[in-house]
Design an enzyme around this catalytic site. Structure first.
Site, PDB file in Angstrom:
ATOM      1  N   ASP A 125      43.629  35.455  25.618  1.00  0.00           N
ATOM      2  CA  ASP A 125      44.133  36.642  26.296  1.00  0.00           C
ATOM      3  C   ASP A 125      44.948  37.436  25.262  1.00  0.00           C
ATOM      4  OD1 ASP A 125      44.608  38.574  28.145  1.00  0.00           O
ATOM      5  OD2 ASP A 125      45.300  37.232  29.713  1.00  0.00           O
TER       6      ASP A 125
HETATM    7  C1  BGC Z   1      45.144  40.375  30.868  1.00  0.00           C
HETATM    8  C2  BGC Z   1      43.669  40.107  30.920  1.00  0.00           C
HETATM    9  C3  BGC Z   1      42.918  41.313  30.437  1.00  0.00           C
HETATM   10  C4  BGC Z   1      43.383  41.659  29.042  1.00  0.00           C
HETATM   11  C5  BGC Z   1      42.645  42.828  28.445  1.00  0.00           C
HETATM   12  C6  BGC Z   1      45.585  40.917  29.511  1.00  0.00           C
HETATM   13  O1  BGC Z   1      46.893  41.325  29.527  1.00  0.00           O
HETATM   14  O2  BGC Z   1      45.840  39.200  31.182  1.00  0.00           O
HETATM   15  O3  BGC Z   1      43.292  39.752  32.219  1.00  0.00           O
HETATM   16  O4  BGC Z   1      41.539  41.089  30.494  1.00  0.00           O
HETATM   17  O5  BGC Z   1      44.745  41.958  29.086  1.00  0.00           O
HETATM   18  O6  BGC Z   1      43.014  44.011  29.001  1.00  0.00           O
END
Ligand code: BGC
Length: 760
Positions: free
Chosen positions: A295
């Protein structure tokens, strides 16, 4: 000379596969050919190019996380040219996508195409209801179709990879991200995970309108302690295996191409560094051969968690644990090549990670045609089409849950009535879009006011009441909830006074749930509760329409307000969906995918709880499992939802042939005993009465969405096999334990029929 030969070989193989692809345009490229191509590509890649494949850069603006310390646009362009970027996120629109794709494909040495990722969570431009709302439909076909449409729109804008579905089970409405999942139940959550993966990935991943999906956040994020965002997670293996992992496993079995790891630690190990989750369970245990993306910046966060002293150590921990791609963390790109060269990290780990990433690129057909995802004409034709609007409207209607309808205040009469419509959210064209709507234009939802205005037979008097929040609402910042400005109260009360029916639209703004939006208060935000009570003093004929991204504690409303409609955030077509349900042009059939609490102190609350040793008050004293200040039961139970008609369940029979063919069949009759056609979600729960470890009081193991005309009866049956009857014991073995079982049937987890059977 050697390099030239290898390059030539690579070109020949690619050419052959291209011809092959045209010959067999509809069939997915054969696994064997792909594996050969990966091997030959790996042979000619430098260490830096390999590390590059593991590098996922955000576009040229920052979205959900902190900006990296270095690595502006210039660096990113340079890295693209060098072949040091494997994927990008938040680059969208064919023009933009093709710009970066062209650099990777035409200017880098090996021309390996990019994955283009995006958070296509509940639609791209035309937005469906938030995922929690969609889950309330219990309509798997509709949910799959919703993901299909999202994929069609996103792919036409150049995107080939979505960071969805989010399959985190959660029992805690304080956690803002419950809006993004399928609720509290692993069985329902697993089926929805499969539907969404199938919708995004379609029949053939090589098609230009299908995209790779990503099961996230692996794993445990939904159990963040106290519902506080990004918090620590400490759960036992029984909860992990029986509650958290099933939807991930289901997604894997449905062929999901990627997983995203989660921000949390699990029992002391941040997931990005968890070999147990990423290798032992996912890759070795389930044979997952796609890749795991971190993530946002979670590799750097290993330092804040305090398990890596610097980025070097973070990189080593992450790759060792099986995190294949670094999302905007700049850790791999800066550290990994050195670690490989000086022997700190085994090159086998590098090759494994890169193979996984290349595999997905081959499976998408990106090497055959990196520019196949849309063009300007497609993009305009496909995004926001009439057909897509109709489809998200259908999904929105299916997602609405009728929580209460005393005195049959609903459906509203279509003529001769004075309707007061009250609430700031009723006139909001932004909030219904929810919090994941990066590609959608702001203010594009049909507001509830607009939806209601389509019904012309009544007099509709609208009044805003007090503002829900002050200032502007954005994805990045906290909302400034209005707790002091009472202007609007007087006029709203005046409007309500003489109406036949008052429709009050209250609840959370779309930017009050989602990532980074945990709450410790689950009541109506700001001044809305006070407004509701004041209006009630002058007119009790209230239909409360809730807007929210999580279960709310609306105890006062549930006691006083005759009619309550759960309308979540329903996306682009919100107002039309709500109006059609209120006026009875659509008979609601949604059922809650999460328990609604009486107050926040009950969190976490869920239907499949353990009985405890002291479930009831036997001796009229305090020594049993309960609270002294509030009833321990929920306000609205899991699976609850009413219709404009009503249903009767009868004649349950059980045929137990488990001993001979490992099946138990359950049949019963469902009758529509009301006056109109309606749909019901018939639900089957079981209880393993005596286990080697404690078992939940009820577990959902089957459901069917059935449409019945007034007076019609249908016989429904379910088959229970090992899959439904078994569970993971504390040795992580999946077993059906012999003994007594109960089964329960009904229109919610508060079931109405019961039967018993025995597994010998
Ligand atoms: C979130 C994810 C997301 C990623 C990309 C993160 O902060 O937890 O779910 O896909 O950002 O935007």
């Amino acid at each position: 000379m050697f390099l030239k030969y290898k390059l030539l070989l690579f070109v020949i193989i690619t050419l052959f596969s291209y011809l092959g692809h045209n010959f067999y345009a509809q069939s997915s490229p054969s696994t064997l050919i792909i594996e050969k191509k990966i091997d030959s590509l790996l042979e000619i890649m430098t260490i830096e190019e390999k590390v590059g494949q593991m590098n996922l850069y955000n576009g040229f603006w920052n979205v959900t996380g902190p900006a990296p310390e270095f690595g502006g646009a210039a660096t990113k362009y340079e890295h693209l040219k060098n072949g040091w970027v494997g994927a990008m996120l938040n680059v969208r629109g064919t023009e933009e996508v093709n710009k970066v794709q062209r650099i990777a494909v035409e200017e880098s040495r090996l021309g390996i195409p990019l994955l283009i990722g995006f958070d296509v969570i509940h639609g791209y431009k035309t937005l469906s209801p938030i995922p929690l709302a969609e889950s309330a439909s219990w309509d798997l076909k509709a949910i799959e179709q919703s993901a299909r449409i999202a994929a069609i729109e996103a792919s036409s804008a150049g995107i080939n990879w979505t960071f969805a579905p989010m399959v985190d089970v959660s029992r805690d409405a304080r956690w803002g991200r419950v809006m993004e999942g399928a609720g509290e139940d692993p069985f329902l959550g697993s089926l929805i995970a499969i539907a969404r993966v199938n919708g995004f990935q379609g029949d053939y991943l090589t098609d230009a309108n299908t995209i790779a999906a990503c099961a996230k956040h692996f794993a445990g994020y939904g159990f963040a302690e106290a519902g506080k965002e990004y918090n620590t997670v400490d759960v036992g293996l029984s909860t992990l295996y029986n509650t958290i992992l099933p939807p991930f496993k289901a997604a894997e079995e449905a062929g999901v191409k990627t997983f995203m790891n989660s921000f949390n630690d699990l029992n002391g190990v941040p997931v990005t560094a968890s070999t147990f989750l990423q290798r032992d369970i996912l890759k070795d245990g389930w044979d997952f051969n796609g890749f795991v993306v971190s993530d946002w910046a979670s590799m750097n966060e290993l330092i804040s968690w305090g398990i890596a002293k610097d980025k070097k150590e973070a990189a080593k921990l992450a790759i060792t644990a099986g995190s294949d791609m670094d999302m905007e963390g700049h850790v791999y790109i800066n550290e990994l090549a050195d670690l490989i060269k000086n022997g700190t990290v085994d090159v086998k780990l590098l090759n494994d990670a890169v193979s996984r990433i290349l595999r997905v690129k081959y499976e998408l057909g990106l090497f055959d045609n990196p520019y196949k995802y849309g063009n300007k004409i497609d993009e305009e034709k496909r995004t926001g089409s009439q057909a897509h609007h109709e489809s998200v409207l259908d999904m929105a209607k299916k997602s609405i849950v009728l929580l209460k309808n005393e005195n049959n205040l609903l459906p509203l009469k279509k003529e001769g009535q004075t309707i007061a419509l009250i609430g700031d959210l009723a006139n909001d064209k932004s909030s219904p879009l929810g919090s994941w709507r990066l590609a959608s234009d702001d203010e594009t939802a049909v507001s509830i006011l607009e939806g209601m205005q389509n019904y012309k037979g009544n007099t509709l008097n609208f009044n805003n009441g007090p503002e829900v929040f002050k200032g502007t609402s954005t994805f990045l910042k906290e909302l400034d909830i209005n707790t002091t400005d009472y202007s609007g109260f007087k006029d709203a009360i005046e409007t309500a006074k003489n109406a036949d029916v008052v429709v009050m639209v209250l609840g959370e703004h779309g930017f009050q749930s989602g990532e980074g939006r945990s709450r410790t208060n689950l009541e109506l935000p700001g001044l809305q509760q006070e407004l509701l009570e004041k209006v009630y003093e002058v007119n009790q004929n209230i239909v409360l329409v809730l807007n929210n991204g999580r279960p709310l504690a609306i105890t006062w409303a549930a006691e006083h307000i005759p009619t309550i409609v759960e309308a979540w955030q329903l996306g682009t077509e919100t107002g039309n969906a709500v109006a059609q349900v209120l006026y009875g042009d659509y008979n609601p059939s949604g059922k809650l995918p999460m328990t609604f609490p009486r107050n926040v102190g009950q969190m976490p609350i869920y239907y499949n709880y353990k009985n405890t040793g002291r479930p009831t008050d036997k001796d009229n004293n305090v020594f049993y499992s309960h609270y002294s200040d509030v009833d321990k039961t929920p306000l609205f139970v899991f699976g609850h939802g009413l219709s404009y008609t009503s249903f009767e369940y009868s004649n349950v029979t059980v045929t137990n042939t488990y001993g001979s063919n490992s099946e138990v069949t359950v049949a019963f009759d469902l009758k529509n005993v009301g006056q109109v056609t309606g749909k019901e979600v018939a639900q089957l729960y079981i209880r393993d009465s005596v286990g080697s470890v404690t078992r939940p009081v009820k577990e959902l193991k089957g459901f069917e969405l059935v449409e019945l005309d007034a007076g019609e009866t249908k016989s429904i049956s379910f088959t229970l096999t090992e899959k439904e009857l078994g569970f993971y014991n504390n040795e992580q073995q999946f077993k059906v334990e012999p003994g007594d079982f109960k089964l329960f049937i009904g229109g919610s987890s508060e079931t109405v029929l019961e039967a018993n059977f025995k597994i010998e």
